[in-house]
Design a protein around this motif. Structure first.
Motif, mmCIF file in Angstrom:
data_model
loop_
_atom_site.group_PDB
_atom_site.id
_atom_site.type_symbol
_atom_site.label_atom_id
_atom_site.label_comp_id
_atom_site.label_asym_id
_atom_site.label_seq_id
_atom_site.Cartn_x
_atom_site.Cartn_y
_atom_site.Cartn_z
ATOM 1 N N VAL A 162 1.062 -1.295 0.047
ATOM 2 C CA VAL A 162 0.165 0.090 -0.081
ATOM 3 C C VAL A 162 0.914 1.295 0.076
ATOM 4 O O VAL A 162 2.002 1.345 0.947
ATOM 5 N N THR A 163 0.657 2.018 -1.026
ATOM 6 C CA THR A 163 1.342 3.463 -0.858
ATOM 7 C C THR A 163 0.178 4.485 -0.779
ATOM 8 O O THR A 163 -0.698 4.362 -1.281
ATOM 9 N N PHE A 164 0.904 5.776 -0.429
ATOM 10 C CA PHE A 164 0.082 6.981 -0.494
ATOM 11 C C PHE A 164 0.362 7.584 -1.854
ATOM 12 O O PHE A 164 0.968 6.896 -2.560
ATOM 13 N N HIS A 165 -0.680 8.334 -2.301
ATOM 14 C CA HIS A 165 -0.789 8.844 -3.341
ATOM 15 C C HIS A 165 0.428 9.886 -3.867
ATOM 16 O O HIS A 165 0.791 10.260 -5.097
ATOM 17 N N ASP A 166 1.410 10.195 -2.689
ATOM 18 C CA ASP A 166 2.552 10.953 -3.205
ATOM 19 C C ASP A 166 3.759 9.722 -3.296
ATOM 20 O O ASP A 166 5.040 9.957 -3.313
ATOM 21 N N VAL A 224 -3.668 13.946 0.894
ATOM 22 C CA VAL A 224 -2.957 12.702 0.108
ATOM 23 C C VAL A 224 -3.191 11.628 1.081
ATOM 24 O O VAL A 224 -2.959 11.630 2.359
ATOM 25 N N GLY A 225 -3.813 10.674 0.560
ATOM 26 C CA GLY A 225 -4.193 9.397 1.223
ATOM 27 C C GLY A 225 -3.694 8.044 0.633
ATOM 28 O O GLY A 225 -3.027 8.162 -0.315
ATOM 29 N N THR A 226 -4.549 7.163 0.797
ATOM 30 C CA THR A 226 -4.342 5.823 0.282
ATOM 31 C C THR A 226 -5.508 5.326 -0.661
ATOM 32 O O THR A 226 -5.377 4.266 -1.146
ATOM 33 N N GLY A 227 -6.386 6.176 -0.585
ATOM 34 C CA GLY A 227 -7.741 5.717 -1.032
ATOM 35 C C GLY A 227 -7.643 5.637 -2.855
ATOM 36 O O GLY A 227 -6.732 6.057 -3.476
ATOM 37 N N PRO A 228 -8.767 5.139 -3.122
ATOM 38 C CA PRO A 228 -9.184 4.957 -4.684
ATOM 39 C C PRO A 228 -8.991 6.363 -5.576
ATOM 40 O O PRO A 228 -9.214 5.988 -6.728
ATOM 41 N N PHE A 229 -9.285 7.493 -4.812
ATOM 42 C CA PHE A 229 -9.309 8.545 -5.615
ATOM 43 C C PHE A 229 -8.164 9.652 -5.304
ATOM 44 O O PHE A 229 -7.985 9.703 -3.805
ATOM 45 N N VAL A 230 -7.635 10.465 -6.217
ATOM 46 C CA VAL A 230 -6.568 11.352 -5.721
ATOM 47 C C VAL A 230 -6.949 12.718 -6.134
ATOM 48 O O VAL A 230 -7.884 13.054 -6.809
ATOM 49 N N PHE A 231 -6.654 13.826 -5.004
ATOM 50 C CA PHE A 231 -6.971 14.927 -4.974
ATOM 51 C C PHE A 231 -6.289 15.714 -6.341
ATOM 52 O O PHE A 231 -5.231 15.572 -6.571
ATOM 53 N N VAL A 236 -2.815 8.879 7.867
ATOM 54 C CA VAL A 236 -2.478 9.888 7.115
ATOM 55 C C VAL A 236 -0.655 9.548 6.988
ATOM 56 O O VAL A 236 -0.123 8.986 8.054
ATOM 57 N N GLY A 237 -0.143 10.042 5.960
ATOM 58 C CA GLY A 237 1.261 9.969 5.759
ATOM 59 C C GLY A 237 2.050 10.855 6.572
ATOM 60 O O GLY A 237 1.688 11.942 6.914
ATOM 61 N N GLU A 238 3.311 10.394 6.822
ATOM 62 C CA GLU A 238 4.343 11.199 7.616
ATOM 63 C C GLU A 238 4.536 12.493 6.952
ATOM 64 O O GLU A 238 4.768 13.736 7.385
ATOM 65 N N LYS A 239 4.966 12.199 5.708
ATOM 66 C CA LYS A 239 5.342 13.403 4.748
ATOM 67 C C LYS A 239 4.406 14.469 4.335
ATOM 68 O O LYS A 239 4.550 15.688 4.212
ATOM 69 N N SER A 240 2.856 14.010 4.233
ATOM 70 C CA SER A 240 2.181 14.845 3.878
ATOM 71 C C SER A 240 1.079 15.307 4.736
ATOM 72 O O SER A 240 0.287 16.216 4.491
ATOM 73 N N ARG A 292 -9.309 9.194 -10.649
ATOM 74 C CA ARG A 292 -9.149 7.773 -9.928
ATOM 75 C C ARG A 292 -7.524 7.474 -9.735
ATOM 76 O O ARG A 292 -6.792 8.024 -10.547
ATOM 77 N N ASN A 293 -7.320 6.788 -8.838
ATOM 78 C CA ASN A 293 -6.050 6.451 -8.424
ATOM 79 C C ASN A 293 -5.466 5.091 -9.107
ATOM 80 O O ASN A 293 -5.967 4.050 -8.682
ATOM 81 N N PRO A 294 -4.681 5.094 -10.258
ATOM 82 C CA PRO A 294 -4.276 4.119 -10.996
ATOM 83 C C PRO A 294 -3.571 3.194 -10.268
ATOM 84 O O PRO A 294 -3.425 1.984 -10.735
ATOM 85 N N ASP A 295 -3.155 3.592 -9.038
ATOM 86 C CA ASP A 295 -2.181 2.673 -8.380
ATOM 87 C C ASP A 295 -2.794 2.081 -7.153
ATOM 88 O O ASP A 295 -2.085 1.737 -6.233
ATOM 89 N N TYR A 296 -4.219 2.130 -6.783
ATOM 90 C CA TYR A 296 -5.106 1.857 -5.666
ATOM 91 C C TYR A 296 -4.485 0.299 -5.376
ATOM 92 O O TYR A 296 -4.690 -0.600 -6.118
ATOM 93 N N TRP A 297 -4.158 0.174 -4.016
ATOM 94 C CA TRP A 297 -3.924 -0.978 -3.456
ATOM 95 C C TRP A 297 -5.160 -2.107 -3.562
ATOM 96 O O TRP A 297 -4.636 -3.343 -3.894
ATOM 97 N N ASN A 298 -6.257 -1.996 -3.710
ATOM 98 C CA ASN A 298 -7.471 -2.766 -3.497
ATOM 99 C C ASN A 298 -7.660 -3.301 -5.311
ATOM 100 O O ASN A 298 -8.642 -2.726 -5.735
ATOM 101 N N LYS A 299 -7.127 -4.170 -5.507
ATOM 102 C CA LYS A 299 -7.162 -4.667 -6.986
ATOM 103 C C LYS A 299 -8.519 -5.285 -7.325
ATOM 104 O O LYS A 299 -9.174 -5.553 -8.384
ATOM 105 N N GLU A 300 -9.148 -5.862 -6.111
ATOM 106 C CA GLU A 300 -10.523 -6.362 -6.193
ATOM 107 C C GLU A 300 -11.525 -5.314 -6.273
ATOM 108 O O GLU A 300 -12.774 -5.890 -6.654
#
Length: 504
Positions: A103-107, A186-193, A173-177, A206-214
Protein backbone atom coordinates in the motif's frame (compact mmCIF):
# COMPACT_ATOMS: atom_id res chain seq x y z
CA UNK A 1 -23.79 7.58 -68.58
CA UNK A 2 -27.18 7.11 -66.88
CA UNK A 3 -26.12 3.63 -65.81
CA UNK A 4 -22.92 5.12 -64.36
CA UNK A 5 -24.89 7.76 -62.39
CA UNK A 6 -27.33 5.13 -61.10
CA UNK A 7 -24.38 3.02 -59.95
CA UNK A 8 -22.87 5.96 -58.08
CA UNK A 9 -26.22 6.75 -56.47
CA UNK A 10 -26.64 3.16 -55.36
CA UNK A 11 -23.10 3.16 -54.01
CA UNK A 12 -23.70 6.38 -52.07
CA UNK A 13 -26.97 5.08 -50.70
CA UNK A 14 -25.28 1.88 -49.56
CA UNK A 15 -22.46 3.86 -47.93
CA UNK A 16 -24.89 6.16 -46.13
CA UNK A 17 -26.93 3.20 -44.93
CA UNK A 18 -23.81 1.39 -43.75
CA UNK A 19 -22.59 4.50 -41.94
CA UNK A 20 -25.95 4.95 -40.25
CA UNK A 21 -25.95 1.33 -39.13
CA UNK A 22 -22.42 1.73 -37.82
CA UNK A 23 -23.39 4.86 -35.85
CA UNK A 24 -26.41 3.10 -34.36
CA UNK A 25 -24.31 0.10 -33.41
CA UNK A 26 -21.64 2.35 -31.93
CA UNK A 27 -24.22 4.26 -29.89
CA UNK A 28 -25.78 1.01 -28.70
CA UNK A 29 -22.43 -0.26 -27.44
CA UNK A 30 -21.10 3.09 -26.20
CA UNK A 31 -19.10 2.79 -23.00
CA UNK A 32 -20.81 4.00 -19.83
CA UNK A 33 -19.81 7.41 -18.49
CA UNK A 34 -16.84 7.57 -16.14
CA UNK A 35 -17.31 11.10 -14.81
CA UNK A 36 -19.54 12.23 -11.93
CA UNK A 37 -20.68 15.62 -10.65
CA UNK A 38 -22.04 15.27 -7.12
CA UNK A 39 -23.74 18.07 -5.22
CA UNK A 40 -23.30 19.08 -1.57
CA UNK A 41 -25.07 21.76 0.44
CA UNK A 42 -22.12 22.74 2.63
CA UNK A 43 -18.56 23.32 1.46
CA UNK A 44 -15.96 21.95 3.88
CA UNK A 45 -13.67 24.49 5.53
CA UNK A 46 -10.75 22.12 4.98
CA UNK A 47 -10.06 18.66 3.63
CA UNK A 48 -8.39 16.93 6.60
CA UNK A 49 -10.89 15.05 8.80
CA UNK A 50 -8.20 14.46 11.45
CA UNK A 51 -8.01 18.14 12.43
CA UNK A 52 -11.59 19.47 12.20
CA UNK A 53 -15.07 18.23 13.05
CA UNK A 54 -17.53 19.38 10.30
CA UNK A 55 -18.98 16.33 8.56
CA UNK A 56 -18.63 17.93 5.12
CA UNK A 57 -14.90 17.18 5.30
CA UNK A 58 -15.49 13.46 5.56
CA UNK A 59 -18.25 13.58 2.96
CA UNK A 60 -15.62 14.61 0.41
CA UNK A 61 -12.54 12.74 1.61
CA UNK A 62 -13.48 9.69 3.72
CA UNK A 63 -13.10 6.44 1.74
CA UNK A 64 -12.37 8.49 -1.38
CA UNK A 65 -8.99 10.00 -0.48
CA UNK A 66 -8.37 8.76 3.07
CA UNK A 67 -8.73 5.28 4.57
CA UNK A 68 -8.41 3.77 8.03
CA UNK A 69 -7.18 0.56 9.59
CA UNK A 70 -10.81 -0.53 9.42
CA UNK A 71 -13.91 0.96 7.82
CA UNK A 72 -17.70 1.07 8.12
CA UNK A 73 -19.69 -0.37 5.23
CA UNK A 74 -23.07 0.69 3.88
CA UNK A 75 -24.79 -1.58 6.41
CA UNK A 76 -22.96 0.03 9.34
CA UNK A 77 -20.68 -2.97 9.91
CA UNK A 78 -16.95 -2.81 10.62
CA UNK A 79 -14.79 -4.21 7.82
CA UNK A 80 -11.01 -4.63 7.33
CA UNK A 81 -9.27 -1.95 5.30
CA UNK A 82 -5.59 -0.99 5.63
CA UNK A 83 -5.43 -3.71 8.26
CA UNK A 84 -6.28 -7.07 6.72
CA UNK A 85 -6.94 -8.65 10.13
CA UNK A 86 -6.52 -8.11 13.86
CA UNK A 87 -6.39 -9.96 17.16
CA UNK A 88 -7.66 -8.75 20.54
CA UNK A 89 -6.18 -10.14 23.75
CA UNK A 90 -8.55 -11.89 26.20
CA UNK A 91 -8.30 -8.97 28.65
CA UNK A 92 -9.25 -6.49 25.89
CA UNK A 93 -6.10 -4.44 26.40
CA UNK A 94 -3.99 -5.37 23.37
CA UNK A 95 -4.97 -4.99 19.69
CA UNK A 96 -2.56 -6.46 17.12
CA UNK A 97 -3.23 -5.35 13.51
CA UNK A 98 -1.75 -7.02 10.43
CA UNK A 99 -1.29 -4.32 7.78
CA UNK A 100 -1.61 -4.94 4.08
CA UNK A 101 1.59 -4.98 2.08
CA UNK A 102 2.16 -2.98 -1.07
CA UNK A 103 0.00 0.00 0.00
CA UNK A 104 1.33 3.44 -0.93
CA UNK A 105 0.06 6.95 -0.39
CA UNK A 106 -0.72 9.09 -3.42
CA UNK A 107 2.70 10.76 -3.15
CA UNK A 108 4.51 7.41 -3.17
CA UNK A 109 5.16 7.08 0.57
CA UNK A 110 4.79 3.46 1.67
CA UNK A 111 2.30 2.47 4.35
CA UNK A 112 4.15 0.74 7.17
CA UNK A 113 3.39 0.06 10.80
CA UNK A 114 5.73 2.95 11.61
CA UNK A 115 3.65 5.35 9.51
CA UNK A 116 0.43 4.07 11.09
CA UNK A 117 1.95 4.51 14.56
CA UNK A 118 2.93 8.10 13.74
CA UNK A 119 -0.60 8.80 12.51
CA UNK A 120 -2.26 7.51 15.68
CA UNK A 121 0.32 9.20 17.91
CA UNK A 122 -0.42 12.47 16.09
CA UNK A 123 -4.14 12.05 16.77
CA UNK A 124 -3.65 11.41 20.49
CA UNK A 125 -0.77 13.80 21.18
CA UNK A 126 -1.06 16.45 23.90
CA UNK A 127 -1.22 19.19 21.27
CA UNK A 128 -3.55 17.24 18.96
CA UNK A 129 -6.50 19.10 17.43
CA UNK A 130 -8.18 15.90 16.30
CA UNK A 131 -11.94 16.41 16.70
CA UNK A 132 -12.26 12.95 18.27
CA UNK A 133 -9.10 12.99 20.34
CA UNK A 134 -11.13 11.37 23.13
CA UNK A 135 -11.23 8.16 21.04
CA UNK A 136 -7.58 7.64 21.89
CA UNK A 137 -7.74 8.54 25.59
CA UNK A 138 -7.61 4.87 26.58
CA UNK A 139 -4.48 4.19 24.49
CA UNK A 140 -1.34 3.56 26.53
CA UNK A 141 1.21 2.79 23.81
CA UNK A 142 1.36 2.30 20.05
CA UNK A 143 4.17 0.18 18.64
CA UNK A 144 5.41 -0.99 15.26
CA UNK A 145 6.28 -4.59 16.10
CA UNK A 146 7.56 -5.08 12.55
CA UNK A 147 6.90 -3.25 9.25
CA UNK A 148 3.48 -4.88 8.84
CA UNK A 149 2.36 -5.34 12.47
CA UNK A 150 0.89 -2.52 14.53
CA UNK A 151 0.20 -3.06 18.24
CA UNK A 152 -2.07 -0.80 20.29
CA UNK A 153 -2.05 -1.32 24.05
CA UNK A 154 -4.74 0.24 26.23
CA UNK A 155 -4.82 1.52 29.81
CA UNK A 156 -8.32 0.11 30.24
CA UNK A 157 -10.74 -1.72 27.96
CA UNK A 158 -12.42 0.34 25.24
CA UNK A 159 -15.32 -1.63 23.83
CA UNK A 160 -15.85 0.82 20.96
CA UNK A 161 -12.22 1.10 19.83
CA UNK A 162 -12.62 -0.74 16.52
CA UNK A 163 -15.72 1.29 15.70
CA UNK A 164 -13.90 4.52 16.51
CA UNK A 165 -10.93 3.53 14.36
CA UNK A 166 -13.30 3.34 11.39
CA UNK A 167 -14.33 7.01 11.65
CA UNK A 168 -13.04 9.81 9.37
CA UNK A 169 -11.10 11.35 12.27
CA UNK A 170 -9.12 8.11 12.62
CA UNK A 171 -7.90 7.73 9.03
CA UNK A 172 -4.22 6.95 8.54
CA UNK A 173 -2.22 9.87 7.15
CA UNK A 174 1.31 9.89 5.76
CA UNK A 175 4.22 11.33 7.69
CA UNK A 176 5.40 13.38 4.70
CA UNK A 177 2.00 14.81 3.78
CA UNK A 178 0.11 15.16 7.07
CA UNK A 179 0.93 18.83 7.60
CA UNK A 180 -0.63 19.88 4.27
CA UNK A 181 -3.72 17.68 4.18
CA UNK A 182 -6.05 20.59 4.98
CA UNK A 183 -5.61 22.01 1.47
CA UNK A 184 -3.85 19.26 -0.51
CA UNK A 185 -4.98 15.93 0.95
CA UNK A 186 -2.85 12.85 0.32
CA UNK A 187 -4.17 9.44 1.30
CA UNK A 188 -4.20 5.80 0.23
CA UNK A 189 -7.71 5.77 -1.22
CA UNK A 190 -9.18 5.04 -4.66
CA UNK A 191 -9.24 8.73 -5.66
CA UNK A 192 -6.50 11.35 -5.83
CA UNK A 193 -7.02 15.02 -5.05
CA UNK A 194 -6.72 17.28 -8.12
CA UNK A 195 -7.79 20.76 -7.09
CA UNK A 196 -10.07 22.81 -4.85
CA UNK A 197 -11.72 25.88 -6.38
CA UNK A 198 -12.99 27.40 -3.15
CA UNK A 199 -16.60 28.46 -3.20
CA UNK A 200 -17.32 26.17 -6.11
CA UNK A 201 -15.87 22.64 -6.31
CA UNK A 202 -13.36 19.97 -5.36
CA UNK A 203 -12.05 17.71 -8.14
CA UNK A 204 -10.72 14.16 -7.78
CA UNK A 205 -9.42 11.58 -10.24
CA UNK A 206 -9.10 7.80 -10.08
CA UNK A 207 -5.98 6.46 -8.40
CA UNK A 208 -4.35 4.14 -10.98
CA UNK A 209 -2.12 2.63 -8.29
CA UNK A 210 -4.87 1.83 -5.80
CA UNK A 211 -3.88 -1.12 -3.64
CA UNK A 212 -7.27 -2.88 -3.65
CA UNK A 213 -7.25 -4.58 -7.04
CA UNK A 214 -10.49 -6.39 -6.17
CA UNK A 215 -12.23 -3.02 -6.13
CA UNK A 216 -12.94 -2.27 -9.78
CA UNK A 217 -13.27 1.51 -9.52
CA UNK A 218 -15.29 2.67 -12.54
CA UNK A 219 -15.26 6.45 -12.14
CA UNK A 220 -12.30 8.28 -13.65
CA UNK A 221 -13.16 11.78 -12.43
CA UNK A 222 -15.36 13.14 -9.65
CA UNK A 223 -16.38 16.74 -9.05
CA UNK A 224 -17.99 17.84 -5.79
CA UNK A 225 -20.13 20.93 -6.44
CA UNK A 226 -21.15 23.13 -3.50
CA UNK A 227 -24.65 24.58 -3.87
CA UNK A 228 -26.31 25.87 -0.70
CA UNK A 229 -29.60 27.19 -2.09
CA UNK A 230 -32.27 24.45 -2.38
CA UNK A 231 -33.84 25.98 -5.50
CA UNK A 232 -30.42 26.12 -7.14
CA UNK A 233 -29.84 22.47 -6.16
CA UNK A 234 -33.05 21.49 -7.92
CA UNK A 235 -32.17 23.54 -11.00
CA UNK A 236 -28.71 21.97 -11.18
CA UNK A 237 -30.23 18.47 -11.07
CA UNK A 238 -32.83 19.24 -13.73
CA UNK A 239 -30.28 20.85 -16.06
CA UNK A 240 -27.76 18.05 -15.55
CA UNK A 241 -25.10 20.34 -14.08
CA UNK A 242 -24.93 17.82 -11.24
CA UNK A 243 -25.73 14.13 -11.56
CA UNK A 244 -26.60 13.50 -7.92
CA UNK A 245 -27.49 15.22 -4.67
CA UNK A 246 -27.21 12.42 -2.08
CA UNK A 247 -28.38 14.86 0.62
CA UNK A 248 -30.91 17.06 -1.13
CA UNK A 249 -31.70 20.16 0.90
CA UNK A 250 -35.33 20.84 -0.04
CA UNK A 251 -37.84 18.23 1.17
CA UNK A 252 -40.71 20.33 -0.16
CA UNK A 253 -39.32 19.88 -3.68
CA UNK A 254 -38.92 16.10 -3.56
CA UNK A 255 -42.33 15.51 -5.16
CA UNK A 256 -41.39 17.78 -8.06
CA UNK A 257 -39.22 14.95 -9.40
CA UNK A 258 -42.10 12.45 -9.48
CA UNK A 259 -42.41 11.00 -12.96
CA UNK A 260 -39.10 12.46 -14.13
CA UNK A 261 -37.68 10.29 -16.91
CA UNK A 262 -34.06 10.85 -15.87
CA UNK A 263 -34.02 11.42 -12.10
CA UNK A 264 -35.00 9.20 -9.19
CA UNK A 265 -35.63 10.03 -5.53
CA UNK A 266 -34.60 7.99 -2.50
CA UNK A 267 -35.59 8.40 1.14
CA UNK A 268 -33.18 6.61 3.46
CA UNK A 269 -32.03 6.49 7.07
CA UNK A 270 -29.41 8.72 8.68
CA UNK A 271 -27.90 9.49 12.06
CA UNK A 272 -28.87 13.18 11.78
CA UNK A 273 -30.41 13.95 15.15
CA UNK A 274 -31.89 17.46 15.18
CA UNK A 275 -31.65 18.80 18.73
CA UNK A 276 -31.98 22.23 20.27
CA UNK A 277 -29.03 22.33 22.63
CA UNK A 278 -29.24 24.50 25.74
CA UNK A 279 -26.48 26.09 27.78
CA UNK A 280 -27.13 24.09 30.94
CA UNK A 281 -25.10 26.46 33.14
CA UNK A 282 -27.01 29.59 32.10
CA UNK A 283 -30.27 30.65 33.70
CA UNK A 284 -33.02 29.58 33.31
CA UNK A 285 -31.70 26.45 31.56
CA UNK A 286 -29.80 25.39 34.68
CA UNK A 287 -33.19 24.38 36.12
CA UNK A 288 -34.28 20.93 34.95
CA UNK A 289 -37.93 21.88 35.34
CA UNK A 290 -37.53 24.66 32.78
CA UNK A 291 -35.93 22.30 30.31
CA UNK A 292 -38.69 19.75 30.83
CA UNK A 293 -41.36 22.43 30.36
CA UNK A 294 -39.83 23.55 27.07
CA UNK A 295 -39.81 19.94 25.89
CA UNK A 296 -43.53 19.61 26.68
CA UNK A 297 -44.24 22.84 24.80
CA UNK A 298 -42.97 21.40 21.54
CA UNK A 299 -45.18 19.30 19.28
CA UNK A 300 -42.61 17.26 17.38
CA UNK A 301 -45.10 16.33 14.65
CA UNK A 302 -45.79 20.01 13.95
CA UNK A 303 -42.06 20.74 13.93
CA UNK A 304 -41.32 17.96 11.44
CA UNK A 305 -44.14 19.10 9.17
CA UNK A 306 -43.04 22.73 9.23
CA UNK A 307 -39.31 22.15 9.13
CA UNK A 308 -38.95 19.17 6.81
CA UNK A 309 -42.28 18.66 5.03
CA UNK A 310 -43.28 15.85 7.36
CA UNK A 311 -40.21 13.78 6.46
CA UNK A 312 -38.63 12.82 9.77
CA UNK A 313 -38.93 10.63 12.86
CA UNK A 314 -39.60 12.10 16.35
CA UNK A 315 -37.06 11.23 19.06
CA UNK A 316 -37.15 11.54 22.85
CA UNK A 317 -33.43 11.18 23.51
CA UNK A 318 -30.14 11.56 21.66
CA UNK A 319 -30.56 8.28 19.80
CA UNK A 320 -32.03 7.14 16.49
CA UNK A 321 -34.32 4.17 15.76
CA UNK A 322 -31.54 2.86 13.48
CA UNK A 323 -29.21 2.33 16.43
CA UNK A 324 -29.06 -0.86 18.44
CA UNK A 325 -30.79 -0.80 21.85
CA UNK A 326 -33.03 2.10 20.80
CA UNK A 327 -35.83 2.98 23.22
CA UNK A 328 -38.79 5.12 22.10
CA UNK A 329 -38.88 7.85 24.76
CA UNK A 330 -40.98 10.44 22.96
CA UNK A 331 -43.69 9.91 25.56
CA UNK A 332 -41.55 10.92 28.55
CA UNK A 333 -42.31 14.60 27.96
CA UNK A 334 -44.89 14.56 25.21
CA UNK A 335 -46.65 17.66 23.94
CA UNK A 336 -48.71 19.20 26.73
CA UNK A 337 -48.62 23.04 26.86
CA UNK A 338 -50.78 23.26 30.00
CA UNK A 339 -48.43 21.02 31.98
CA UNK A 340 -45.54 23.02 30.53
CA UNK A 341 -47.02 26.27 31.89
CA UNK A 342 -47.57 24.71 35.32
CA UNK A 343 -43.99 23.45 35.48
CA UNK A 344 -42.65 26.87 34.47
CA UNK A 345 -44.69 28.45 37.25
CA UNK A 346 -43.28 25.92 39.73
CA UNK A 347 -39.78 26.88 38.63
CA UNK A 348 -40.56 30.57 39.21
CA UNK A 349 -41.36 31.61 35.64
CA UNK A 350 -45.13 31.94 35.72
CA UNK A 351 -44.88 34.91 33.34
CA UNK A 352 -42.46 33.15 31.07
CA UNK A 353 -39.04 34.44 30.06
CA UNK A 354 -37.07 35.54 27.01
CA UNK A 355 -33.97 34.10 25.37
CA UNK A 356 -32.10 33.96 22.07
CA UNK A 357 -31.49 30.93 19.86
CA UNK A 358 -28.44 30.99 17.59
CA UNK A 359 -29.72 29.15 14.52
CA UNK A 360 -27.29 28.09 11.77
CA UNK A 361 -28.30 29.26 8.31
CA UNK A 362 -29.10 25.71 7.09
CA UNK A 363 -32.72 25.48 6.00
CA UNK A 364 -33.72 22.74 8.47
CA UNK A 365 -32.37 24.77 11.41
CA UNK A 366 -34.00 28.03 10.37
CA UNK A 367 -37.36 26.40 9.71
CA UNK A 368 -37.28 24.41 12.95
CA UNK A 369 -36.48 27.55 14.93
CA UNK A 370 -39.45 29.37 13.40
CA UNK A 371 -41.87 26.59 14.38
CA UNK A 372 -40.37 26.40 17.87
CA UNK A 373 -40.75 30.16 18.24
CA UNK A 374 -44.50 29.93 17.61
CA UNK A 375 -44.98 26.93 19.91
CA UNK A 376 -43.02 28.45 22.79
CA UNK A 377 -45.00 31.68 22.51
CA UNK A 378 -48.09 29.67 23.48
CA UNK A 379 -46.63 29.07 26.96
CA UNK A 380 -45.44 32.67 27.35
CA UNK A 381 -41.81 32.12 26.37
CA UNK A 382 -40.30 34.60 23.91
CA UNK A 383 -37.56 33.20 21.70
CA UNK A 384 -35.56 35.55 19.48
CA UNK A 385 -33.93 33.91 16.46
CA UNK A 386 -30.38 34.98 15.66
CA UNK A 387 -29.24 33.58 12.28
CA UNK A 388 -25.67 32.29 12.62
CA UNK A 389 -23.26 31.44 9.82
CA UNK A 390 -22.22 27.78 9.83
CA UNK A 391 -19.69 26.39 10.43
CA UNK A 392 -17.22 29.20 11.28
CA UNK A 393 -19.39 31.59 13.33
CA UNK A 394 -21.37 28.79 14.97
CA UNK A 395 -18.21 26.95 15.99
CA UNK A 396 -16.71 30.17 17.36
CA UNK A 397 -19.76 31.27 19.36
CA UNK A 398 -21.40 28.00 20.34
CA UNK A 399 -19.17 24.96 19.98
CA UNK A 400 -15.94 26.55 21.19
CA UNK A 401 -16.99 29.75 22.95
CA UNK A 402 -20.16 28.31 24.55
CA UNK A 403 -21.56 31.85 24.51
CA UNK A 404 -25.22 31.18 23.81
CA UNK A 405 -28.61 30.45 25.35
CA UNK A 406 -29.90 27.87 22.89
CA UNK A 407 -28.90 26.63 19.47
CA UNK A 408 -30.09 24.05 16.99
CA UNK A 409 -28.08 21.63 14.91
CA UNK A 410 -28.25 18.12 13.45
CA UNK A 411 -25.71 15.88 15.17
CA UNK A 412 -24.48 13.53 12.47
CA UNK A 413 -22.10 11.26 14.37
CA UNK A 414 -23.47 7.74 14.85
CA UNK A 415 -23.94 6.40 18.38
CA UNK A 416 -22.70 9.70 19.83
CA UNK A 417 -24.82 9.72 22.98
CA UNK A 418 -21.57 10.00 24.94
CA UNK A 419 -21.20 13.67 23.94
CA UNK A 420 -23.22 14.51 27.06
CA UNK A 421 -20.40 13.14 29.18
CA UNK A 422 -17.66 15.06 27.42
CA UNK A 423 -16.01 17.82 29.39
CA UNK A 424 -15.96 20.40 28.02
CA UNK A 425 -18.79 20.23 25.50
CA UNK A 426 -21.04 23.00 24.34
CA UNK A 427 -24.11 21.85 26.33
CA UNK A 428 -22.22 22.46 29.62
CA UNK A 429 -24.16 19.49 30.97
CA UNK A 430 -23.02 17.67 34.11
CA UNK A 431 -24.50 14.43 35.41
CA UNK A 432 -22.22 12.00 37.28
CA UNK A 433 -24.74 9.15 36.91
CA UNK A 434 -24.76 9.57 33.15
CA UNK A 435 -20.95 9.80 33.02
CA UNK A 436 -20.66 6.55 34.98
CA UNK A 437 -23.08 4.80 32.62
CA UNK A 438 -21.02 5.81 29.59
CA UNK A 439 -17.82 4.76 31.36
CA UNK A 440 -19.26 1.30 31.95
CA UNK A 441 -20.12 0.98 28.24
CA UNK A 442 -16.45 1.22 27.40
CA UNK A 443 -15.42 -1.21 30.11
CA UNK A 444 -17.18 -4.09 28.41
CA UNK A 445 -17.06 -5.50 24.90
CA UNK A 446 -20.15 -7.66 25.44
CA UNK A 447 -22.92 -6.41 23.18
CA UNK A 448 -25.80 -7.36 25.51
CA UNK A 449 -24.22 -5.55 28.46
CA UNK A 450 -23.47 -2.49 26.34
CA UNK A 451 -27.03 -2.39 25.00
CA UNK A 452 -28.50 -2.38 28.51
CA UNK A 453 -26.26 0.52 29.44
CA UNK A 454 -27.13 2.43 26.26
CA UNK A 455 -30.81 2.09 27.16
CA UNK A 456 -30.11 3.41 30.65
CA UNK A 457 -28.22 6.36 29.16
CA UNK A 458 -31.10 7.19 26.83
CA UNK A 459 -33.55 7.24 29.75
CA UNK A 460 -31.33 9.56 31.82
CA UNK A 461 -31.19 12.09 29.00
CA UNK A 462 -34.91 11.83 28.25
CA UNK A 463 -35.67 12.78 31.86
CA UNK A 464 -32.94 15.39 32.31
CA UNK A 465 -33.51 17.11 28.92
CA UNK A 466 -30.06 18.72 28.50
CA UNK A 467 -31.20 19.40 24.93
CA UNK A 468 -34.61 19.49 23.31
CA UNK A 469 -34.76 16.23 21.36
CA UNK A 470 -36.73 16.84 18.16
CA UNK A 471 -36.38 14.49 15.18
CA UNK A 472 -34.14 12.40 12.95
CA UNK A 473 -33.74 13.77 9.45
CA UNK A 474 -34.05 11.23 6.62
CA UNK A 475 -31.51 10.98 3.83
CA UNK A 476 -33.17 12.62 0.83
CA UNK A 477 -31.36 11.60 -2.33
CA UNK A 478 -31.99 12.71 -5.89
CA UNK A 479 -29.84 11.32 -8.68
CA UNK A 480 -29.71 10.09 -12.26
CA UNK A 481 -31.47 6.73 -12.65
CA UNK A 482 -28.49 5.35 -14.57
CA UNK A 483 -26.21 5.95 -11.60
CA UNK A 484 -25.69 2.93 -9.35
CA UNK A 485 -23.84 2.27 -6.10
CA UNK A 486 -24.58 5.40 -4.09
CA UNK A 487 -25.50 4.73 -0.47
CA UNK A 488 -29.26 4.95 0.07
CA UNK A 489 -28.87 4.89 3.85
CA UNK A 490 -26.20 6.67 5.84
CA UNK A 491 -24.79 4.80 8.86
CA UNK A 492 -22.06 7.46 8.84
CA UNK A 493 -22.01 10.77 6.92
CA UNK A 494 -20.23 10.01 3.67
CA UNK A 495 -20.17 9.92 -0.10
CA UNK A 496 -18.38 6.64 -0.75
CA UNK A 497 -17.69 6.51 -4.49
CA UNK A 498 -15.46 3.48 -5.10
CA UNK A 499 -18.48 1.31 -5.96
CA UNK A 500 -20.40 3.94 -7.95
CA UNK A 501 -20.83 3.43 -11.69
CA UNK A 502 -22.98 4.33 -14.69
CA UNK A 503 -25.09 1.66 -16.36
CA UNK A 504 -24.83 3.17 -19.83
Amino acid sequence: MAHFVRSISKGLAFAVTALACLLVATMATAAPRTDLAIGMTIEPAGLDPTIAAPVAIGQVTWQNIFEGLVTIDRDGKIQPQLASSWEISPDGLTYRFSLRSGVTFHDGEALTAGVAKASIDRARAADSVNPQKRFFASVDTVAAEDPQTLVIRLKQPAGSLLYWLAWPSSVIVGEKSAANNKTTPVGTGPFVFVRWAKGDRVELKRNPDYWNKEMAVKLETVTFRFISDPQAQSAALVSGDVDAFPEFGAPELMSSFDGDERLTTVVGDTELKVVAGMNNTRKPFDDKRVRQALMMALDRTTIIEGAWSGLGTPIGSHYTPNDRAYVDLTGVYSYDPEKAKALLAEAGYANGFSFTIKAPQMSYAARTAEVMQALLAEIGVTMTIEPTEFPAKWVQDVFTGRDYDMTIVAHAEPMDIDIYSRDPYYFNYRNPAFDETIRKVEQTSETAAQDKLYQEAQKILADDVPALFLFVMPKLGVWDKRLKGLWENEPIPSNVLAEVYWTE
